[in-house]
Design a protein around this motif. Structure first.
Motif, PDB file in Angstrom:
ATOM      1  N   UNK A   1       0.847  -1.174   0.000  1.00 21.43           N
ATOM      2  CA  UNK A   1       0.000   0.000   0.000  1.00 21.43           C
ATOM      3  C   UNK A   1       0.894   1.239   0.000  1.00 21.43           C
ATOM      4  N   UNK A   2       0.944   1.947  -1.096  1.00 19.60           N
ATOM      5  CA  UNK A   2       1.726   3.166  -1.268  1.00 19.60           C
ATOM      6  C   UNK A   2       3.212   2.946  -0.995  1.00 19.60           C
ATOM      7  N   UNK A   3       3.696   1.732  -1.064  1.00 15.57           N
ATOM      8  CA  UNK A   3       5.103   1.460  -0.834  1.00 15.57           C
ATOM      9  C   UNK A   3       5.516   1.574   0.628  1.00 15.57           C
ATOM     10  N   UNK A   4       4.563   1.484   1.544  1.00 20.60           N
ATOM     11  CA  UNK A   4       4.850   1.594   2.979  1.00 20.60           C
ATOM     12  C   UNK A   4       4.695   0.206   3.584  1.00 20.60           C
ATOM     13  N   UNK A   5       5.736  -0.243   4.277  1.00 19.59           N
ATOM     14  CA  UNK A   5       5.628  -1.543   4.927  1.00 19.59           C
ATOM     15  C   UNK A   5       5.012  -1.375   6.319  1.00 19.59           C
ATOM     16  N   UNK A   6       4.850  -2.468   7.038  1.00 22.09           N
ATOM     17  CA  UNK A   6       4.183  -2.449   8.347  1.00 22.09           C
ATOM     18  C   UNK A   6       4.886  -1.585   9.373  1.00 22.09           C
ATOM     19  N   UNK A   7       6.230  -1.623   9.417  1.00 20.34           N
ATOM     20  CA  UNK A   7       6.980  -0.830  10.395  1.00 20.34           C
ATOM     21  C   UNK A   7       6.837   0.665  10.144  1.00 20.34           C
ATOM     22  N   UNK A   8       6.936   1.070   8.889  1.00 19.05           N
ATOM     23  CA  UNK A   8       6.779   2.488   8.557  1.00 19.05           C
ATOM     24  C   UNK A   8       5.374   2.990   8.867  1.00 19.05           C
ATOM     25  N   UNK A   9       4.360   2.158   8.615  1.00 11.65           N
ATOM     26  CA  UNK A   9       2.978   2.543   8.919  1.00 11.65           C
ATOM     27  C   UNK A   9       2.792   2.733  10.417  1.00 11.65           C
ATOM     28  N   UNK A  10       3.400   1.863  11.214  1.00  9.58           N
ATOM     29  CA  UNK A  10       3.306   1.981  12.673  1.00  9.58           C
ATOM     30  C   UNK A  10       3.953   3.280  13.154  1.00  9.58           C
ATOM     31  N   UNK A  11       5.102   3.634  12.590  1.00 10.40           N
ATOM     32  CA  UNK A  11       5.779   4.886  12.967  1.00 10.40           C
ATOM     33  C   UNK A  11       4.927   6.088  12.565  1.00 10.40           C
ATOM     34  N   UNK A  12       4.326   6.069  11.368  1.00 14.19           N
ATOM     35  CA  UNK A  12       3.465   7.167  10.931  1.00 14.19           C
ATOM     36  C   UNK A  12       2.251   7.326  11.851  1.00 14.19           C
ATOM     37  N   UNK A  13       1.640   6.219  12.263  1.00 12.54           N
ATOM     38  CA  UNK A  13       0.493   6.290  13.178  1.00 12.54           C
ATOM     39  C   UNK A  13       0.916   6.856  14.538  1.00 12.54           C
ATOM     40  N   UNK A  14       2.090   6.482  15.015  1.00 11.03           N
ATOM     41  CA  UNK A  14       2.587   6.994  16.291  1.00 11.03           C
ATOM     42  C   UNK A  14       2.854   8.502  16.211  1.00 11.03           C
ATOM     43  N   UNK A  15       3.475   8.948  15.111  1.00 13.56           N
ATOM     44  CA  UNK A  15       3.726  10.376  14.917  1.00 13.56           C
ATOM     45  C   UNK A  15       2.399  11.139  14.812  1.00 13.56           C
ATOM     46  N   UNK A  16       1.413  10.600  14.103  1.00 16.27           N
ATOM     47  CA  UNK A  16       0.110  11.256  13.983  1.00 16.27           C
ATOM     48  C   UNK A  16      -0.560  11.364  15.337  1.00 16.27           C
ATOM     49  N   UNK A  17      -0.449  10.317  16.167  1.00 15.99           N
ATOM     50  CA  UNK A  17      -1.050  10.359  17.507  1.00 15.99           C
ATOM     51  C   UNK A  17      -0.374  11.419  18.366  1.00 15.99           C
ATOM     52  N   UNK A  18       0.933  11.580  18.218  1.00 11.57           N
ATOM     53  CA  UNK A  18       1.636  12.600  19.002  1.00 11.57           C
ATOM     54  C   UNK A  18       1.306  14.011  18.525  1.00 11.57           C
ATOM     55  N   UNK A  19       1.171  14.191  17.214  1.00  7.17           N
ATOM     56  CA  UNK A  19       0.860  15.513  16.669  1.00  7.17           C
ATOM     57  C   UNK A  19      -0.555  15.928  17.033  1.00  7.17           C
ATOM     58  N   UNK A  20      -1.506  15.013  16.910  1.00  7.90           N
ATOM     59  CA  UNK A  20      -2.907  15.320  17.216  1.00  7.90           C
ATOM     60  C   UNK A  20      -3.065  15.546  18.716  1.00  7.90           C
ATOM     61  N   UNK A  21      -2.418  14.741  19.482  1.00  7.49           N
ATOM     62  CA  UNK A  21      -2.486  14.906  20.925  1.00  7.49           C
ATOM     63  C   UNK A  21      -3.557  14.031  21.549  1.00  7.49           C
ATOM     64  N   UNK A  22      -3.407  13.748  22.833  1.00  4.66           N
ATOM     65  CA  UNK A  22      -4.353  12.852  23.507  1.00  4.66           C
ATOM     66  C   UNK A  22      -5.737  13.486  23.700  1.00  4.66           C
ATOM     67  N   UNK A  23      -5.851  14.833  23.643  1.00  5.42           N
ATOM     68  CA  UNK A  23      -7.160  15.456  23.853  1.00  5.42           C
ATOM     69  C   UNK A  23      -8.060  15.283  22.629  1.00  5.42           C
ATOM     70  N   UNK A  24      -7.499  15.436  21.421  1.00 10.17           N
ATOM     71  CA  UNK A  24      -8.309  15.382  20.200  1.00 10.17           C
ATOM     72  C   UNK A  24      -8.321  14.001  19.545  1.00 10.17           C
ATOM     73  N   UNK A  25      -7.479  13.100  19.966  1.00  5.79           N
ATOM     74  CA  UNK A  25      -7.387  11.780  19.345  1.00  5.79           C
ATOM     75  C   UNK A  25      -8.700  11.002  19.426  1.00  5.79           C
ATOM     76  N   UNK A  26      -9.404  10.939  20.573  1.00  3.33           N
ATOM     77  CA  UNK A  26     -10.681  10.200  20.601  1.00  3.33           C
ATOM     78  C   UNK A  26     -11.731  10.792  19.649  1.00  3.33           C
ATOM     79  N   UNK A  27     -11.773  12.108  19.510  1.00  4.56           N
ATOM     80  CA  UNK A  27     -12.752  12.722  18.610  1.00  4.56           C
ATOM     81  C   UNK A  27     -12.429  12.367  17.159  1.00  4.56           C
ATOM     82  N   UNK A  28     -11.151  12.397  16.787  1.00  6.96           N
ATOM     83  CA  UNK A  28     -10.765  12.036  15.423  1.00  6.96           C
ATOM     84  C   UNK A  28     -11.010  10.552  15.142  1.00  6.96           C
ATOM     85  N   UNK A  29     -10.750   9.710  16.119  1.00  5.96           N
ATOM     86  CA  UNK A  29     -11.006   8.278  15.943  1.00  5.96           C
ATOM     87  C   UNK A  29     -12.499   8.022  15.762  1.00  5.96           C
ATOM     88  N   UNK A  30     -13.323   8.745  16.524  1.00  5.68           N
ATOM     89  CA  UNK A  30     -14.773   8.597  16.391  1.00  5.68           C
ATOM     90  C   UNK A  30     -15.248   9.092  15.021  1.00  5.68           C
TER      91      UNK A  30
END
Length: 136
Positions: free
Chosen positions: A1-30
């Motif tokens: 998928x877009x040339x991204x393997x499993x490890x890179x996808x996990x790092x991108x998700x972790x960076x996105x969670x840190x950028x969004x922050x714990x306050x807005x993460x549940x609203x975005x997930x919903x």
């Protein structure tokens, strides 16, 4: 998928969670879950409507699988099927005053080759149509 393997996808998700922050993460997930639900409903409704429009609700797709095609079975089933019984729609009764010559009688007299050549005039409106067993 877009040339991204499993490890890179996990790092991108972790960076996105840190950028969004714990306050807005549940609203975005919903919100993401709602979009996925809507997309799934639209796909299901579209499939149901296409099936209804094409009339494929009652198609046995397993029977149309080419892996189940066996010409020997098809021929065997066709040969073993009993033909439906033939029943005349109305018993053949001779009309009063008219006689039907047989094919042998017409050929013997030399009058004509048709089995019905001796019948004078058109048949009556209520009479059954002539039928030849050997023609069909």
């Amino acid at each position: 998928m877009f040339g991204i393997n499993g490890g890179e996808l996990l790092i991108l998700l972790l960076v996105a969670a840190l950028v969004v922050g714990p306050e807005r993460l549940p609203a975005y997930a919903e919100q993401l879950a709602g979009w996925v639900r809507q997309l799934r409903d639209v796909a299901r409704d579209t499939k149901d409507r296409v099936d209804a429009e094409l009339g494929v609700d009652d198609v046995d797709w397993a029977a149309l699988d080419p892996r189940r095609y066996d010409p020997r079975r098809i021929v065997r089933d066709a040969l073993l099927d009993d033909p439906p019984p033939r029943t005349p729609s109305r018993p053949a009764t001779p009309r009063p005053g008219r006689s039907r010559p047989t094919a042998g009688g017409a050929a013997a007299t030399g009058a004509a080759t048709s089995a019905f050549a001796g019948a004078a005039g058109p048949p009556d409106a209520g009479a059954p149509a002539p039928f030849d067993d050997e023609a069909t």
